[in-house]
Design an enzyme around this catalytic site. Structure first.
Site, short mmCIF file in Angstrom:
data_model
loop_
_atom_site.label_atom_id
_atom_site.label_comp_id
_atom_site.label_asym_id
_atom_site.label_seq_id
_atom_site.Cartn_x
_atom_site.Cartn_y
_atom_site.Cartn_z
N GLU A 166 10.95 49.64 85.85
CA GLU A 166 12.21 49.50 86.51
C GLU A 166 12.88 49.61 85.15
O GLU A 166 13.07 48.88 84.49
CB GLU A 166 12.85 47.62 86.73
CG GLU A 166 11.91 47.15 87.89
CD GLU A 166 12.71 46.17 88.02
OE1 GLU A 166 12.84 45.17 87.50
OE2 GLU A 166 11.65 45.65 88.59
N GLU A 353 7.05 46.12 94.03
CA GLU A 353 7.57 43.97 94.05
C GLU A 353 8.53 44.08 94.89
O GLU A 353 9.09 44.83 95.41
CB GLU A 353 8.17 44.50 92.86
CG GLU A 353 6.95 44.20 91.90
CD GLU A 353 8.21 43.47 90.29
OE1 GLU A 353 9.27 43.20 90.72
OE2 GLU A 353 7.46 44.10 89.45
C1 FCB Z 1 11.35 42.46 88.46
C2 FCB Z 1 10.59 42.43 87.10
C3 FCB Z 1 9.44 41.66 87.60
C4 FCB Z 1 10.06 40.17 87.90
C5 FCB Z 1 10.27 39.89 88.78
C6 FCB Z 1 11.04 38.77 89.68
O1 FCB Z 1 12.26 42.45 88.12
O2 FCB Z 1 9.38 43.45 87.83
O3 FCB Z 1 8.43 41.17 86.00
O4 FCB Z 1 10.56 39.56 86.27
O5 FCB Z 1 11.49 41.05 88.94
#
Ligand code: FCB
Length: 449
Positions: A166, A353
């Site tokens: 990110e 994620e």
């Molecule tokens: C993302 C992050 C991860 C976690 C999630 C909830 O932005 O990459 O580390 O904090 O959100």
């Protein structure tokens, strides 16, 4: 055969990040990172929490790998703490630091779990921050050196690499919104930081290729679908801008070799754009093997000239919320995946994620019945599967997170794990969602209820 079935060899995993779980913040020669530094400034983190101990994974990794094995994970995504390896960010490596990741990698492989390593999940060595952090172009070279060292140490054993997690968060949210370390509020600096982050990504990919390893390498972007709050022209245009500001500014350089023209034009009259040296965009767009996507929620966009620099605000629309106040809208993941497939040439996509924070309670039987999280995963996986059926090249899914952990500015107040952590005793309990996910992996799908 389950109702919802995923392709053979689908990558099933769970994700974590070094600062959020490891603890041992000053042990075995580890240097300070910007998150060690930032979290110790009073008032920055909910309840002034910090990651000094976190889940104590540094000491409990054997137990954690056993849990992963019980869950049947095929892959485990974790990140390396740069300042564990290079306490000052550069120079000579710290043997004890790399030894930890070697022990972890070996143990995973012995248990049939493939490591997916993120090189940078936000914990820059503080010594490099003193030299300007990502605002300093040299940081991209230091990152390349760090990446090279890690490739040499682990490249033979690791099938999947993610350069950055990110970059939108480690530039805009960290250098402009100020909510994340190092906590600055300087927009031109944020755009510079972004350029150097992307540059460092390209350098690392080129290096990885030149070393001839057989694994795959990509980058993870946080991408979310944007919907206009109304049918008005203003809101529709604002939505395109929001998409440019948060999504395309990162995806286009990597996948198309240029910053989006509409946004360049928008910024030109409002701020100072970063210096782009000859060859930068070619480096940044070095072909990758997959695009990692972190996706949690949809955004509904309203034109708002009071919000500088991109003149838009986000609205909640009444959809159900997680504990982060993030809207739950599984269909958004279908919209996002099909759009990325269309706009970026059918590139291989991996969800690196996805998950949800909810308040969890350990019941009298010592169990955590997190039906809300289970429902969230059920809904999103169903929509992602629909995207695959419609031709999207989605090759894998990592749930965020393997375990409850230090959720950045929110400290320990937001639980995302499919494994519960008691932050007093550090006891681990697989939640109901974790048991459900284990079955999904086992059956390569699930039945509709
Ligand atoms: C993302 C992050 C991860 C976690 C999630 C909830 O932005 O990459 O580390 O904090 O959100």
């Amino acid at each position: 055969m389950p109702d919802i079935r995923f392709p053979n060899n689908f990558i099933w995993g769970a994700a974590t990040a070094s600062y959020q779980i490891e603890g041992a913040h000053a042990e075995d020669g580890k240097g300070e990172s910007i998150w060690d530094h930032f979290s110790h400034i009073p008032g920055k983190i909910t309840s002034n929490d910090n990651g000094d101990i976190a889940c104590d994974h540094y000491h409990r990794y054997e137990e954690d790998v056993k849990i992963m094995k019980d869950l049947g994970l095929k892959y485990y995504r974790f990140s390396i703490s740069w300042s564990r390896i290079f306490p000052d960010g550069k120079g000579s490596p710290n043997q004890k630091g790399i030894d930890f990741y070697k022990r972890l990698t070996n143990l995973l492989l012995e248990n049939g779990i493939k490591p997916a390593i993120t090189l940078y999940h936000w914990d820059l060595p503080q010594q490099l921050q003193y030299r300007g952090g990502w605002g300093n172009r040299d940081t991209a070279d230091y990152f390349e050196q760090y990446a090279g060292y890690i490739f040499n140490q682990l490249g033979e054993y690791v099938p999947m690499w993610i350069t950055h997690n990110e970059p939108h968060i480690s530039s805009i949210i960290s250098y402009w919104d100020g909510r994340h370390a190092p906590g600055y509020t300087d927009f031109p600096l944020a755009l510079r930081a972004c350029h150097h982050l992307l540059l460092s990504h390209g350098k690392a990919v080129q290096l990885y290729r030149s070393l001839g390893y057989k694994g795959e390498i990509g980058i993870t972007l946080d991408l979310n679908p944007m919907y206009p709050a109304s049918d008005t022209d203003k809101d529709k245009k604002a939505t395109i801008r929001a998409d440019g500001y948060e999504n395309r500014w990162f995806a286009d350089p990597v996948l198309k070799g240029k910053y989006p023209e509409d946004m360049v034009k928008w910024y030109e009259s409002r701020t100072t754009l970063p210096e782009i040296k000859p060859g930068d965009m070619e480096t940044i767009s070095t072909p990758i093997d997959f695009l990692g996507i972190n996706h949690y929620m949809p955004h509904t966009i309203k034109h708002d000239p009071s919000v500088w620099p991109a003149n838009y605000a986000k609205l909640l629309t009444g959809r159900p919320l997680t504990n982060m106040d993030w809207e739950i809208y599984p269909e958004g993941s279908y919209d996002l995946l099909t759009r990325l497939h269309r706009d970026y040439n059918g590139i291989k996509l991996i969800i690196t994620e996805n998950g949800a924070a909810f308040t969890d309670i350990v019941n009298r039987k010592g169990e955590v019945d997190d039906d809300n999280r289970l429902d969230y995963l059920y809904g999103y996986l169903q929509q992602m599967n629909r995207a695959i059926k419609d031709g999207v090249n989605l090759a894998g899914y990592f749930v965020w997170s393997l375990m409850d952990n230090f959720e950045w500015g929110h400290g320990y107040s937001k639980r995302f794990g499919i494994v519960y952590i008691d932050f007093k005793t550090r006891q681990r309990i697989i939640k109901k969602s974790g048991h459900w996910y284990a079955n999904v992996i086992k059956n390569n799908g699930f039945d509709l209820v």
